[in-house]
Scaffold this motif. Structure first.
Motif, PDB file in Angstrom:
ATOM      1  N   ARG A  50       0.829  -1.205   0.000  1.00  0.00           N
ATOM      2  CA  ARG A  50       0.000   0.000   0.000  1.00  0.00           C
ATOM      3  C   ARG A  50       0.865   1.258   0.000  1.00  0.00           C
ATOM      4  O   ARG A  50       0.514   2.266  -0.631  1.00  0.00           O
ATOM      5  N   LEU A  51       1.984   1.210   0.692  1.00  0.00           N
ATOM      6  CA  LEU A  51       2.894   2.357   0.696  1.00  0.00           C
ATOM      7  C   LEU A  51       3.462   2.597  -0.699  1.00  0.00           C
ATOM      8  O   LEU A  51       3.679   3.742  -1.107  1.00  0.00           O
ATOM      9  N   CYS A  52       3.715   1.512  -1.422  1.00  0.00           N
ATOM     10  CA  CYS A  52       4.190   1.652  -2.811  1.00  0.00           C
ATOM     11  C   CYS A  52       3.139   2.322  -3.695  1.00  0.00           C
ATOM     12  O   CYS A  52       3.476   2.997  -4.680  1.00  0.00           O
ATOM     13  N   LEU A  53       1.865   2.122  -3.330  1.00  0.00           N
ATOM     14  CA  LEU A  53       0.775   2.686  -4.127  1.00  0.00           C
ATOM     15  C   LEU A  53       0.397   4.093  -3.697  1.00  0.00           C
ATOM     16  O   LEU A  53      -0.521   4.689  -4.268  1.00  0.00           O
ATOM     17  N   GLY A  54       1.072   4.615  -2.650  1.00  0.00           N
ATOM     18  CA  GLY A  54       0.829   5.997  -2.263  1.00  0.00           C
ATOM     19  C   GLY A  54       0.268   6.220  -0.880  1.00  0.00           C
ATOM     20  O   GLY A  54       0.184   7.365  -0.418  1.00  0.00           O
ATOM     21  N   GLU A  56       0.152   6.305   3.266  1.00  0.00           N
ATOM     22  CA  GLU A  56       1.143   6.784   4.220  1.00  0.00           C
ATOM     23  C   GLU A  56       0.970   6.097   5.572  1.00  0.00           C
ATOM     24  O   GLU A  56      -0.154   5.763   5.976  1.00  0.00           O
ATOM     25  N   LEU A  57       2.104   5.889   6.266  1.00  0.00           N
ATOM     26  CA  LEU A  57       2.046   5.348   7.624  1.00  0.00           C
ATOM     27  C   LEU A  57       1.229   6.263   8.515  1.00  0.00           C
ATOM     28  O   LEU A  57       1.299   7.488   8.395  1.00  0.00           O
ATOM     29  N   PHE A  58       0.461   5.666   9.412  1.00  0.00           N
ATOM     30  CA  PHE A  58      -0.360   6.363  10.399  1.00  0.00           C
ATOM     31  C   PHE A  58      -1.587   7.040   9.789  1.00  0.00           C
ATOM     32  O   PHE A  58      -2.676   6.950  10.347  1.00  0.00           O
ATOM     33  N   PHE A  59      -1.421   7.711   8.653  1.00  0.00           N
ATOM     34  CA  PHE A  59      -2.515   8.483   8.099  1.00  0.00           C
ATOM     35  C   PHE A  59      -3.553   7.581   7.426  1.00  0.00           C
ATOM     36  O   PHE A  59      -4.739   7.908   7.410  1.00  0.00           O
ATOM     37  N   ASP A  60      -3.116   6.459   6.863  1.00  0.00           N
ATOM     38  CA  ASP A  60      -4.035   5.570   6.147  1.00  0.00           C
ATOM     39  C   ASP A  60      -4.163   4.206   6.811  1.00  0.00           C
ATOM     40  O   ASP A  60      -4.719   3.278   6.232  1.00  0.00           O
ATOM     41  N   GLU A  61      -3.636   4.057   8.022  1.00  0.00           N
ATOM     42  CA  GLU A  61      -3.712   2.795   8.758  1.00  0.00           C
ATOM     43  C   GLU A  61      -3.724   3.118  10.240  1.00  0.00           C
ATOM     44  O   GLU A  61      -3.316   4.219  10.651  1.00  0.00           O
ATOM     45  N   TRP A  62      -4.170   2.178  11.086  1.00  0.00           N
ATOM     46  CA  TRP A  62      -4.330   2.521  12.495  1.00  0.00           C
ATOM     47  C   TRP A  62      -3.522   1.651  13.465  1.00  0.00           C
ATOM     48  O   TRP A  62      -3.287   2.034  14.605  1.00  0.00           O
ATOM     49  N   HIS A  63      -3.074   0.478  13.056  1.00  0.00           N
ATOM     50  CA  HIS A  63      -2.437  -0.441  14.002  1.00  0.00           C
ATOM     51  C   HIS A  63      -0.926  -0.205  14.074  1.00  0.00           C
ATOM     52  O   HIS A  63      -0.278   0.185  13.093  1.00  0.00           O
ATOM     53  N   LEU A  64      -0.333  -0.474  15.237  1.00  0.00           N
ATOM     54  CA  LEU A  64       1.099  -0.246  15.446  1.00  0.00           C
ATOM     55  C   LEU A  64       1.970  -1.197  14.631  1.00  0.00           C
ATOM     56  O   LEU A  64       3.126  -0.883  14.344  1.00  0.00           O
ATOM     57  N   SER A  65       1.442  -2.349  14.255  1.00  0.00           N
ATOM     58  CA  SER A  65       2.252  -3.319  13.516  1.00  0.00           C
ATOM     59  C   SER A  65       2.665  -2.808  12.142  1.00  0.00           C
ATOM     60  O   SER A  65       3.561  -3.371  11.511  1.00  0.00           O
ATOM     61  N   GLN A  66       2.032  -1.712  11.682  1.00  0.00           N
ATOM     62  CA  GLN A  66       2.385  -1.150  10.378  1.00  0.00           C
ATOM     63  C   GLN A  66       3.825  -0.630  10.355  1.00  0.00           C
ATOM     64  O   GLN A  66       4.422  -0.491   9.297  1.00  0.00           O
ATOM     65  N   LEU A  67       4.393  -0.346  11.532  1.00  0.00           N
ATOM     66  CA  LEU A  67       5.725   0.255  11.587  1.00  0.00           C
ATOM     67  C   LEU A  67       6.792  -0.634  10.972  1.00  0.00           C
ATOM     68  O   LEU A  67       7.789  -0.152  10.436  1.00  0.00           O
ATOM     69  N   SER A  68       6.605  -1.955  11.049  1.00  0.00           N
ATOM     70  CA  SER A  68       7.615  -2.869  10.518  1.00  0.00           C
ATOM     71  C   SER A  68       7.744  -2.767   9.007  1.00  0.00           C
ATOM     72  O   SER A  68       8.729  -3.255   8.432  1.00  0.00           O
ATOM     73  N   SER A  69       6.779  -2.139   8.343  1.00  0.00           N
ATOM     74  CA  SER A  69       6.880  -1.963   6.886  1.00  0.00           C
ATOM     75  C   SER A  69       8.042  -1.041   6.528  1.00  0.00           C
ATOM     76  O   SER A  69       8.459  -0.989   5.370  1.00  0.00           O
ATOM     77  N   PHE A  70       8.571  -0.322   7.510  1.00  0.00           N
ATOM     78  CA  PHE A  70       9.783   0.480   7.317  1.00  0.00           C
ATOM     79  C   PHE A  70      10.925  -0.387   6.792  1.00  0.00           C
ATOM     80  O   PHE A  70      11.770   0.062   6.011  1.00  0.00           O
ATOM     81  N   PHE A  71      10.944  -1.670   7.204  1.00  0.00           N
ATOM     82  CA  PHE A  71      12.000  -2.586   6.783  1.00  0.00           C
ATOM     83  C   PHE A  71      11.627  -3.378   5.527  1.00  0.00           C
ATOM     84  O   PHE A  71      12.504  -3.752   4.748  1.00  0.00           O
ATOM     85  N   THR A  72      10.355  -3.647   5.332  1.00  0.00           N
ATOM     86  CA  THR A  72       9.945  -4.507   4.211  1.00  0.00           C
ATOM     87  C   THR A  72       9.621  -3.731   2.939  1.00  0.00           C
ATOM     88  O   THR A  72       9.552  -4.316   1.863  1.00  0.00           O
ATOM     89  N   LEU A  73       9.411  -2.428   3.073  1.00  0.00           N
ATOM     90  CA  LEU A  73       9.078  -1.623   1.882  1.00  0.00           C
ATOM     91  C   LEU A  73      10.142  -1.701   0.792  1.00  0.00           C
ATOM     92  O   LEU A  73       9.791  -1.866  -0.388  1.00  0.00           O
ATOM     93  N   TRP A  77       9.088  -2.831  -2.986  1.00  0.00           N
ATOM     94  CA  TRP A  77       9.284  -1.865  -4.081  1.00  0.00           C
ATOM     95  C   TRP A  77      10.192  -2.431  -5.161  1.00  0.00           C
ATOM     96  O   TRP A  77       9.902  -2.340  -6.361  1.00  0.00           O
ATOM     97  N   LEU A  78      11.319  -3.042  -4.732  1.00  0.00           N
ATOM     98  CA  LEU A  78      12.271  -3.583  -5.694  1.00  0.00           C
ATOM     99  C   LEU A  78      11.690  -4.775  -6.445  1.00  0.00           C
ATOM    100  O   LEU A  78      11.883  -4.911  -7.667  1.00  0.00           O
ATOM    101  N   TYR A  79      10.951  -5.632  -5.728  1.00  0.00           N
ATOM    102  CA  TYR A  79      10.370  -6.811  -6.389  1.00  0.00           C
ATOM    103  C   TYR A  79       9.358  -6.386  -7.449  1.00  0.00           C
ATOM    104  O   TYR A  79       9.343  -6.932  -8.558  1.00  0.00           O
TER     105      TYR A  79
END
Length: 459
Positions: A50-54, A56-73, A77-79
């Motif tokens: 979803r971050l690749c599609l535009g 944003e963290l916090f603004f378009d999601e509500w759970h704390l587990s979203q933070l780990s996407s900092f590492f997986t993005l 994106w590359l794949y």
């Protein structure tokens, strides 16, 4: 011991590790395509997608587990850039996990090998275990890998090793990103340094200063600030702070992970421990009695077998409680029983590796509490997190076996035999779980259909 002899022993130890590491890697690659993790495994990739599609963290999601996407993005994106679609991305993500987790196990061994042969099973068992038996980069797997390495760097770095201390702080910050509750450990570290420094200057605390110095704390903080700066840049790429402030209240309204008081979370943690099996309260009571008795005995090192062997027997019995359902829902539970035994071994040691105890064992137990407070999975998640504490536990057990062998070898047999039995039992259970269980599926032998298209292609 001559330098040549010492060099030979170290080389032999590393050769044994290399063989076991290669075998474990082949085993993990064999397991890679089996099983479909349902909505859980796919969920870990949806947020970075979803971050690749535009979004944003916090603004378009509500759970704390979203933070780990900092590492997986970056991977997602590359794949998508190379592949042009999401087809096969889940299997590719598993491959990334194997690569990252194996590298973490290798670095772990290289940092801990100075503790002797026990560093081999410590690193290999850690490598074989996968949280929830789900081979993917998630907030669980990333946190466990980064925290165990943070402790390894902290406890093995010399006083003047600036980079190692900063790396430890950076890895710790990565764990906090995956489990924000764990930020409390930094505050506790600050308080510990605040107390220990003046006590050491006054002579009330003797021995090496270990990790509790302002210098180490400062370098540790520098590493944290590096990750914090990168995360803030990532967070505010397309948004402002006013948007973040308006979105923050939503983070604490997730009905699946509501916020509770500290005392409620502590009672919940204890409740999860004592209710996992009807015999667990008895075993926990026996563990407590043995540990307290050993701690109170001033000659405990001379009577190591009296305390360690019964504790090891209770550990084996504790594992026996989890055999029923081992390949269904008790896969994380295997990491709990060794923790009390590791603490007993530490108490019985004459020369205690205090830095490893605080940065590895204590942080592992604290992380278990924090991740339990942020999850609704109960014993299943707190035992998963104790994989971090299992690493120093194995080191303590190995050091105790060496200590007893240095005395009367005949009297050391019960301690060494029970230590070997405990470590081999955990290794066997880790292999069994990975070989016979697939998350949300049956055993690999039952899985005979391959998905041919879509994100799960190749599974």
């Amino acid at each position: 011991m001559t330098a040549e002899k010492k060099k030979f022993n170290i080389s032999k130890q590393s050769l044994v590790f290399a063989v076991m590491f290669a075998a474990s890697l082949v085993f993990m690659l064999w397991k890679l395509p089996y099983g479909f993790g349902g909505s859980d495994e796919a969920f870990y990739l949806t947020v970075p997608h979803r971050l690749c599609l535009g979004d944003e963290l916090f603004f378009d999601e509500w759970h704390l587990s979203q933070l780990s996407s900092f590492f997986t993005l970056p991977f997602v994106w590359l794949y998508r850039l190379v592949n042009g679609s999401n087809d096969g991305i889940i299997l590719a993500a598993r491959g990334v996990y194997v690569l990252v987790h194996s590298a973490a196990a290798l670095v772990l061994y290289l940092r801990l090998k100075k503790f002797g042969a026990a560093s081999i099973p410590a690193a290999i068992i850690f490598m074989l275990f996968t949280p929830f038996d789900m081979m993917c980069c998630s907030y669980n797997t990333i946190a466990v890998d980064t925290l165990v390495l943070a402790g390894a760097f902290a406890c093995t770095a010399d006083e003047n090793a600036r980079i190692s201390h900063a790396v430890s702080g950076a890895l710790f910050a990565c764990t906090v990103v995956c489990c924000p509750y764990f930020a409390s450990a930094y505050l506790l570290y600050f308080i510990a340094v605040l107390i220990c420094v003046p006590l050491r200057k006054s002579g009330r605390i003797k021995g090496e200063s270990g990790i509790f110095t302002w210098r180490r704390f400062g370098l540790f903080t520098c590493g944290i600030l590096l990750i914090f700066a990168l995360f803030i840049f990532f967070l505010f790429r397309h948004s402002g702070i006013h948007q973040l402030v308006s979105a923050l209240p939503g983070l604490f309204t997730d009905p699946e992970h509501p916020s509770y008081s500290f005392w409620f979370m502590l009672k919940h943690y204890v409740y999860c421990l004592v209710t996992v099996h009807r015999l667990m309260p008895v075993l926990l009571a026996v563990f407590a009695v043995l540990i307290i008795a050993a701690a109170a005995d001033k000659k405990r090192s001379m009577r190591a077998a009296l305390y360690f062997v019964p504790t090891a027997l209770c550990t084996l019995l504790c594992w026996a409680l989890f055999l029923d359902g081992l390949s269904e829902n008790n896969y994380n539970a295997i990491m709990f029983p060794l923790v009390p035994l590791g603490f007993m071994a530490y108490i019985l040691l004459e020369k205690k590796p205090r830095a490893l105890f605080w940065s590895g064992y204590v942080l592992g137990v604290l992380y278990s509490f924090c991740v339990s407070a942020s999850s609704n999975m109960g014993f299943l998640v707190l035992s998963m997190a104790l994989a971090v504490a299992d690493v120093p536990s194995i080191i303590f057990i190995g050091l105790l076996a060496r200590q007893t062998r240095a005395g009367d070898r005949k009297k050391s047999v019960p301690v060494c035999a029970s230590a070997l039995a405990a470590v081999l039992c955990l290794a066997a259970l880790a292999v069994t779980v990975k070989a016979t269980h697939c998350f949300w599926n049956g055993s690999p032998a039952e899985l005979n259909s391959r998905i041919e298209k879509g994100p799960a292609r190749g599974i």
